[in-house]
Write a protein that holds these residues in place. Structure first.
Motif, PDB file in Angstrom:
ATOM      1  N   ILE A  44       0.853  -1.189   0.000  1.00  0.00           N
ATOM      2  CA  ILE A  44       0.000   0.000   0.000  1.00  0.00           C
ATOM      3  C   ILE A  44       0.890   1.240   0.000  1.00  0.00           C
ATOM      4  O   ILE A  44       1.594   1.509   0.970  1.00  0.00           O
ATOM      5  CB  ILE A  44      -0.943   0.012   1.214  1.00  0.00           C
ATOM      6  N   ARG A  54      -5.964   2.489   3.660  1.00  0.00           N
ATOM      7  CA  ARG A  54      -5.997   1.752   2.401  1.00  0.00           C
ATOM      8  C   ARG A  54      -5.669   2.696   1.247  1.00  0.00           C
ATOM      9  O   ARG A  54      -5.629   3.908   1.424  1.00  0.00           O
ATOM     10  CB  ARG A  54      -7.374   1.118   2.197  1.00  0.00           C
ATOM     11  N   LYS A  55      -5.447   2.109   0.068  1.00  0.00           N
ATOM     12  CA  LYS A  55      -5.186   2.943  -1.095  1.00  0.00           C
ATOM     13  C   LYS A  55      -6.355   3.910  -1.284  1.00  0.00           C
ATOM     14  O   LYS A  55      -7.515   3.525  -1.183  1.00  0.00           O
ATOM     15  CB  LYS A  55      -5.008   2.077  -2.344  1.00  0.00           C
ATOM     16  N   TYR A  75       0.243  -3.953   3.640  1.00  0.00           N
ATOM     17  CA  TYR A  75      -0.203  -4.665   2.443  1.00  0.00           C
ATOM     18  C   TYR A  75      -1.728  -4.719   2.345  1.00  0.00           C
ATOM     19  O   TYR A  75      -2.433  -4.560   3.345  1.00  0.00           O
ATOM     20  CB  TYR A  75       0.296  -6.110   2.455  1.00  0.00           C
ATOM     21  N   THR A  76      -2.203  -4.988   1.134  1.00  0.00           N
ATOM     22  CA  THR A  76      -3.590  -5.399   0.933  1.00  0.00           C
ATOM     23  C   THR A  76      -3.674  -6.893   1.237  1.00  0.00           C
ATOM     24  O   THR A  76      -2.837  -7.673   0.785  1.00  0.00           O
ATOM     25  CB  THR A  76      -4.038  -5.131  -0.512  1.00  0.00           C
ATOM     26  N   SER A 231      -7.820  -5.656   4.600  1.00  0.00           N
ATOM     27  CA  SER A 231      -8.653  -6.280   3.574  1.00  0.00           C
ATOM     28  C   SER A 231      -9.268  -5.203   2.694  1.00  0.00           C
ATOM     29  O   SER A 231      -9.373  -4.035   3.084  1.00  0.00           O
ATOM     30  CB  SER A 231      -9.762  -7.104   4.223  1.00  0.00           C
ATOM     31  N   ARG A 232      -9.666  -5.596   1.514  1.00  0.00           N
ATOM     32  CA  ARG A 232     -10.320  -4.643   0.613  1.00  0.00           C
ATOM     33  C   ARG A 232     -11.717  -4.328   1.125  1.00  0.00           C
ATOM     34  O   ARG A 232     -12.387  -5.159   1.718  1.00  0.00           O
ATOM     35  CB  ARG A 232     -10.420  -5.220  -0.801  1.00  0.00           C
TER      36      ARG A 232
END
Length: 239
Positions: A44, A54-55, A75-76, A231-232
């Motif tokens: 990320i 998050r992004k 990270y994602t 998580s997304r």
């Protein structure tokens, strides 16, 4: 130079393994070739959401209602990163904890530049998890991150009864699954302090929310969070 030689010598008898998949790798490379490509894609990078970390393009935090001010992640949580974290949670090692903590420290320095923290606080395990695991991976992460950032480790949160794992629940069920399950150890007072919560993954944010809530109830001034991965989020999983 000497330490590098010793590391290579040790690798003859104790081969180094990819931090994601566990495959044997060349010393000091960190990842196998396949996981290295995924690691770069899953990292990320700025610009990130100022709330969930998050992004920014994937931001679903317009209605942020959490007791922690902000969360950031390395990270994602998918593909090789997900496999690596599951592996770490199942068989945590000091080497993997140090690796992830170094990555987390970079994110903390980048995203929380100028912030002052009085302590690093790991999210606690329940009694059932403690019986099933010889090591607490989140505590290992927090210890390693404490050393990286020179911030005191404060293992002061407790989970007072067991709950169903969050991953087994639907999104809305997760919000109520953890109500009232965390508390502060009696000998500790967070009053007026600024703290950094540590966990492995953030999904709905319910776990970090409940931990931050207890710290705030007892007087903490500010609570930020850092995790290995996030998580997304999509339209069905907005906070």
């Amino acid at each position: 130079m000497k330490s590098r030689f010793l590391r290579r010598l040790l690798a003859v008898f104790f081969p180094e393994r990819c931090h994601f998949c566990g495959a044997v790798i060349k010393p000091e490379t960190g990842f196998c070739e396949n996981c290295r490509e995924q690691e770069e894609r899953l990292r990320i990078c700025p610009p990130v959401c100022p709330l969930c970390g998050r992004k920014k393009a994937a931001n679903c935090c317009q209605k942020h209602r959490r007791m922690f001010e902000r969360s950031v992640s390395v990270y994602t949580y998918e593909d090789a990163a997900k496999r690596g974290i599951v592996r770490f949670k199942t068989l945590p090692t000091a080497l993997d904890a140090a690796f992830y903590a170094e990555k987390m420290a970079r994110i903390v320095r980048r995203e929380y530049a100028g912030e002052r923290f009085d302590g690093i606080i790991p999210v606690p395990m329940g009694m059932r998890q403690a019986r099933q695991r010889a090591e607490n991976p989140t505590l290992q992460l927090a210890k390693a991150l404490s050393a990286q950032l020179s911030i005191p480790l404060l293992d002061v949160l407790v989970k007072i009864y067991d709950t169903r794992p969050q991953k087994e629940l639907a999104w809305r069920e997760r919000q109520g699954n953890l109500l009232g399950v965390f508390d502060i150890k009696e000998a500790f007072s967070p009053k007026g302090g600024r703290y950094l919560l540590v966990d492995d993954v953030i999904t709905s944010g319910a776990t970090l929310h409940e931990c931050a809530k207890m710290l705030k109830i007892y007087g903490a001034e500010q609570v930020m969070a850092v995790t290995i991965a996030a998580s997304r989020l999509d339209d069905k999983t907005k906070r």
